[in-house]
Design a protein around this motif. Sequence first.
Motif, mmCIF file in Angstrom:
data_model
loop_
_atom_site.group_PDB
_atom_site.id
_atom_site.type_symbol
_atom_site.label_atom_id
_atom_site.label_comp_id
_atom_site.label_asym_id
_atom_site.label_seq_id
_atom_site.Cartn_x
_atom_site.Cartn_y
_atom_site.Cartn_z
ATOM 1 N N GLU A 1 0.805 -1.219 0.000
ATOM 2 C CA GLU A 1 0.000 0.000 0.000
ATOM 3 C C GLU A 1 0.840 1.273 0.000
ATOM 4 O O GLU A 1 0.290 2.377 -0.011
ATOM 5 N N GLN A 2 2.155 1.126 0.027
ATOM 6 C CA GLN A 2 3.014 2.309 0.089
ATOM 7 C C GLN A 2 2.813 3.238 -1.100
ATOM 8 O O GLN A 2 2.725 4.460 -0.946
ATOM 9 N N GLU A 3 2.712 2.667 -2.294
ATOM 10 C CA GLU A 3 2.572 3.503 -3.483
ATOM 11 C C GLU A 3 1.271 4.294 -3.441
ATOM 12 O O GLU A 3 1.247 5.490 -3.761
ATOM 13 N N LYS A 4 0.175 3.647 -3.014
ATOM 14 C CA LYS A 4 -1.130 4.321 -2.933
ATOM 15 C C LYS A 4 -1.044 5.540 -2.008
ATOM 16 O O LYS A 4 -1.488 6.648 -2.370
ATOM 17 N N TYR A 5 -0.463 5.343 -0.825
ATOM 18 C CA TYR A 5 -0.428 6.431 0.155
ATOM 19 C C TYR A 5 0.645 7.468 -0.166
ATOM 20 O O TYR A 5 0.518 8.638 0.208
ATOM 21 N N THR A 6 1.691 7.042 -0.857
ATOM 22 C CA THR A 6 2.675 8.018 -1.337
ATOM 23 C C THR A 6 2.040 8.974 -2.331
ATOM 24 O O THR A 6 2.284 10.185 -2.289
ATOM 25 N N LYS A 7 1.195 8.456 -3.218
ATOM 26 C CA LYS A 7 0.524 9.306 -4.208
ATOM 27 C C LYS A 7 -0.422 10.287 -3.529
ATOM 28 O O LYS A 7 -0.515 11.459 -3.937
ATOM 29 N N ILE A 8 -1.127 9.828 -2.481
ATOM 30 C CA ILE A 8 -2.007 10.735 -1.743
ATOM 31 C C ILE A 8 -1.177 11.844 -1.113
ATOM 32 O O ILE A 8 -1.488 13.036 -1.224
ATOM 33 N N TRP A 9 -0.095 11.463 -0.435
ATOM 34 C CA TRP A 9 0.784 12.428 0.246
ATOM 35 C C TRP A 9 1.320 13.457 -0.742
ATOM 36 O O TRP A 9 1.232 14.664 -0.525
ATOM 37 N N GLU A 10 1.884 12.970 -1.837
ATOM 38 C CA GLU A 10 2.525 13.875 -2.798
ATOM 39 C C GLU A 10 1.498 14.697 -3.567
ATOM 40 O O GLU A 10 1.785 15.833 -3.958
ATOM 41 N N GLY A 11 0.304 14.144 -3.754
ATOM 42 C CA GLY A 11 -0.756 14.921 -4.379
ATOM 43 C C GLY A 11 -1.143 16.115 -3.536
ATOM 44 O O GLY A 11 -1.319 17.232 -4.048
ATOM 45 N N GLU A 12 -1.236 15.903 -2.217
ATOM 46 C CA GLU A 12 -1.561 17.009 -1.315
ATOM 47 C C GLU A 12 -0.425 18.029 -1.270
ATOM 48 O O GLU A 12 -0.662 19.243 -1.256
#
Length: 561
Positions: free
Chosen positions: A242-253
């Motif tokens: 799930e790291q990639e999913k949450y990395t994208k959320i973090w970097e999107g914000e």
Amino acid sequence: MSVAIHATEKPLLKVFSNDFTFSIPAYQRPYAWTTEEAGELLADLLSFLGDGSESVADANPYFLGSIVLIKSDDAPEADVVDGQQRLTTITILLAVLRSLANSESASEITEYIYQKGKRVAGIGDRYRLKLRERDEDFFRKYIQNAESLDDLLALNASLLTDSQKNIQANTRHLIEELKTIDEHKLEKFIQYLITRCFLVVVSTPDIDSAYRIFSVLNSRGLDLSLPDLLKSDIIGAISSSEQEKYTKIWEGEEEDLGRDTFKELFSHIRMIRRKAKLQETALKEFRNHIKPQKEPQKFIDDVLKPYSDALEIIKKANYGGHGEDAKVVNSLFRWLNQIDNFDWIPPAILYFSQNYHNPDKLRRFFTDLERLAAGLMILRADINARTSRYIRLLTAIENNADLYALDSPLQLTSDECDRIIKTLDGDLYLIYKISRYVLLRLDSALSDGAASHDHSVVTIEHVLPQNPKQDSIWLKCFPNEEERIQYVHRIGNLVLLSRKKNSEAQNYDFDKKKEKYFFSGTGISAFALTSQVLYQTEWTPEVINQRQETSLQSLKKVWRL
């Protein structure tokens, strides 16, 4: 069980070699070095090389710092925990040098950018550095594979991500700096970079050890922000699936807010969760008290994303609700963003994130929050008083207390209202930090809220001058100096201009001042407050007193004083 940690100083010819295949993990922040950092690195390297008269072997070596890797001893694959900015910038520098060098040197430089494959053996090219997925193809196409960098420089920067813009800008800057160097010195510089520039490579096969090393190095002042340090804790605590999913959320914000505002967000999160002044380092308080790494997905889903979205809407004043309520809420956001401190933001984020779908509630709350924030600013409440007040408000919001009761921390007390009125009725101009805000707020009220000024310059002008000339008509209307001083700095004598002050025009007599100074280029003042003056035939103590009283009544109505 002890974990092997290796730290070895290596020249770049050993770093960019078959010994390492660097990958930037998905949880890392985007490439963020600008032309300032890249330019400084190049200037330092050229300075250490000197004028090129001595042999490269005798030139002073250059230490590029350290990188931290997760890497086993028996394989070249290495995840970069710390060092992305340097490795990426050095790769860009190598690509620039390849584009400027002669064909023989260019071919050799390519070996430090990627290991050429063997078609007969079915082995593809292996790149020394692999960026995050979002930038990997871009970097490979325009930097690592490109024989010419013209295609990169021709791209429309407005269509690129922030990291891609930095890659393009740094490439352009390095080319501009290096193309002025003669061929002989350029060849020496290439040799110097490869053989006399060193990195300390710190590696461990254990992810926890790598993060510990990373945190120690970076909590001692290297160029990483609080979100960067926390990101390694939080994303690192999430399962790899799930790291990639949450990395994208973090970097999107982070991309939506921009890097500086994203850093600001974490100070607001700390205040919302801790409800206390900072007592340790922010990093320690997050790790020891807020503990986002305990439930990392929950922190990102329930805290980071909704609070980030709330902050973006508040900062941009673009709440998307329907009807008059949403319009008023956005107007209140614009006023709040002009307050001279940010202490009001944590309760704003908390309440907005809880009531996003209720514009009626938002309108009522932010009407009173702007009233409170403006009142504390007018009273020049110090940071301790403001912090204490907003902490009480955060607690009240979380406890679902009645925010509109007389004793609510959201409401001004009767004593505060009295002191605000007294301040507004005094020499307001002399308190410049509040006078501009108060006059703009008053101007909006006079135009029934229709005024929405977006002038690059807004100045405050006195109608009755501060220092009228001795032969001026002003002295006939205001012969007593003590009396004149009592009028000059009060609201009733002040107007707003959408231009810079003119020291000569400030002392014009009233009729000339109206004609030459208060009219805008269209013949009409942009401000209702100023337009009122244009309809006066004279400027006397009676006029100022009447205007003072009318202005005070308007402000009392705006802020329910």
